[in-house]
Enzyme design. Sequence first.
Site, PDB file in Angstrom:
ATOM      1  N   CYS A  17       1.360  10.971   3.681  1.00  0.00           N
ATOM      2  CA  CYS A  17       0.994  10.075   4.789  1.00  0.00           C
ATOM      3  C   CYS A  17       0.871  10.785   6.130  1.00  0.00           C
ATOM      4  O   CYS A  17       0.459  10.157   7.109  1.00  0.00           O
ATOM      5  CB  CYS A  17       2.012   8.949   4.901  1.00  0.00           C
ATOM      6  N   GLY A  18       1.191  12.082   6.205  1.00  0.00           N
ATOM      7  CA  GLY A  18       1.079  12.789   7.480  1.00  0.00           C
ATOM      8  C   GLY A  18       1.928  12.134   8.548  1.00  0.00           C
ATOM      9  O   GLY A  18       3.088  11.774   8.320  1.00  0.00           O
ATOM     10  N   CYS A  31     -14.484  26.945   7.800  1.00  0.00           N
ATOM     11  CA  CYS A  31     -14.727  25.760   6.967  1.00  0.00           C
ATOM     12  C   CYS A  31     -15.874  24.920   7.521  1.00  0.00           C
ATOM     13  O   CYS A  31     -16.617  24.307   6.755  1.00  0.00           O
ATOM     14  CB  CYS A  31     -13.461  24.923   6.863  1.00  0.00           C
ATOM     15  N   TRP A  50       5.071  12.598  -4.495  1.00  0.00           N
ATOM     16  CA  TRP A  50       4.683  11.534  -5.425  1.00  0.00           C
ATOM     17  C   TRP A  50       5.380  11.697  -6.779  1.00  0.00           C
ATOM     18  O   TRP A  50       5.619  10.715  -7.486  1.00  0.00           O
ATOM     19  CB  TRP A  50       3.170  11.493  -5.608  1.00  0.00           C
ATOM     20  N   GLU A  51       5.743  12.932  -7.119  1.00  0.00           N
ATOM     21  CA  GLU A  51       6.373  13.177  -8.412  1.00  0.00           C
ATOM     22  C   GLU A  51       7.704  12.430  -8.553  1.00  0.00           C
ATOM     23  O   GLU A  51       8.130  12.105  -9.671  1.00  0.00           O
ATOM     24  CB  GLU A  51       6.612  14.678  -8.619  1.00  0.00           C
ATOM     25  N   LEU A  76       0.852  -1.189   0.000  1.00  0.00           N
ATOM     26  CA  LEU A  76       0.000   0.000   0.000  1.00  0.00           C
ATOM     27  C   LEU A  76       0.886   1.237   0.000  1.00  0.00           C
ATOM     28  O   LEU A  76       1.758   1.385   0.869  1.00  0.00           O
ATOM     29  CB  LEU A  76      -0.894   0.012   1.241  1.00  0.00           C
ATOM     30  N   LEU A  77       0.658   2.129  -0.952  1.00  0.00           N
ATOM     31  CA  LEU A  77       1.354   3.412  -1.013  1.00  0.00           C
ATOM     32  C   LEU A  77       0.448   4.492  -0.450  1.00  0.00           C
ATOM     33  O   LEU A  77      -0.682   4.655  -0.916  1.00  0.00           O
ATOM     34  CB  LEU A  77       1.725   3.746  -2.460  1.00  0.00           C
ATOM     35  N   ASP A  78       0.940   5.228   0.549  1.00  0.00           N
ATOM     36  CA  ASP A  78       0.175   6.316   1.166  1.00  0.00           C
ATOM     37  C   ASP A  78       0.807   7.634   0.748  1.00  0.00           C
ATOM     38  O   ASP A  78       1.890   8.008   1.210  1.00  0.00           O
ATOM     39  CB  ASP A  78       0.202   6.159   2.695  1.00  0.00           C
ATOM     40  N   GLY A  88       1.351   9.240   9.749  1.00  0.00           N
ATOM     41  CA  GLY A  88       1.403   7.800   9.566  1.00  0.00           C
ATOM     42  C   GLY A  88       0.239   6.976  10.073  1.00  0.00           C
ATOM     43  O   GLY A  88       0.323   5.747  10.073  1.00  0.00           O
TER      44      GLY A  88
END
Length: 309
Positions: free
Chosen positions: A85-86, A286, A133-134, A80-82, A88
């Site tokens: 991910c902050g 918000c 991600w790039e 799994l790729l997060d 975690g």
Amino acid sequence: MVAGAHTHTDEISTSGRRRESDARRVGRDPWDEFFFRFLDPTRTYSCALWNHPEDTLEQAQLNKIDLALGKCDLRPGMTLLDVGCGWGSALLRAMDTRQVNTIGLTVSRSQYRYVRDQLARGHPCGRVWLQGWEAFDGHADRIVCIDAFEYFHHDSYGEFFQFAHHALPVGGVLLLQTIVGYHRDGRRAHAIEHTGIDDAFMQFLTGTVFAGGPLPAPTGRDPKGVTAYAEDAGFTVTVTGIQAMGPHYATTLDHWASALHEHRDHAIELTGTGIYNAYIRYLTGCADYARRGHIDVMQFTCTKPGTPH
């Protein structure tokens, strides 16, 4: 959400920068400490999900993570790729409950160090990389991106879905949770009243918190919505694969605002009055926006079509 992606250059005063420098010298990150004043013990900075009114914020965050992981159809041994991910919480939960391998991506050095330390305490199947991600050129069986997409620049939306499509196998799933906004035609279609005050608040949001530009629309072609970007990259997104969570976002924001207010003095000591006031305005504004229908949080289940071998 990606805490390290917020824009605060114009908000931090000279004294705030001095406090930040002092804090770093003694080994703690003032921004982490600021967020930890209002986040739950899982340190999850994204919209939670209340399955029951009596759920705590911590339980509601676990509910949301479990919902997202369930939509991914994870099986033991998968990777799994997060993305974004902050601190975690999703990847740790995935390893604990789904017996999968995980890779977390974050652009925040402090989040990277925190997740790395958590993984070192008994999670040998997890990795975290300090990159966006790039820069990721590997593959994964499933991808989650939970409340990080809205921090990407809108010009990169198409590239992100192309990246995810390339990284996944046939039959793979991208679970995207993101805040979405309704533009003029969308507001008209949903009979959402819009005023000059609303314009000012949205300018504040896109100039401080969501600096990538206007919030993405959920659907449509003009402007191009999340589902259109996904489909253009080759994903399938069905109507049943879209879940709206707006009321839960408002409740999450209420909890965060209340906790931040409760820790006001410490929060101001960490980052300054300007940052505290900006985040209170963001959280309360918000919540009002979500209740009035101007914004929503949605989960999109994006599947790469085909039959796995």
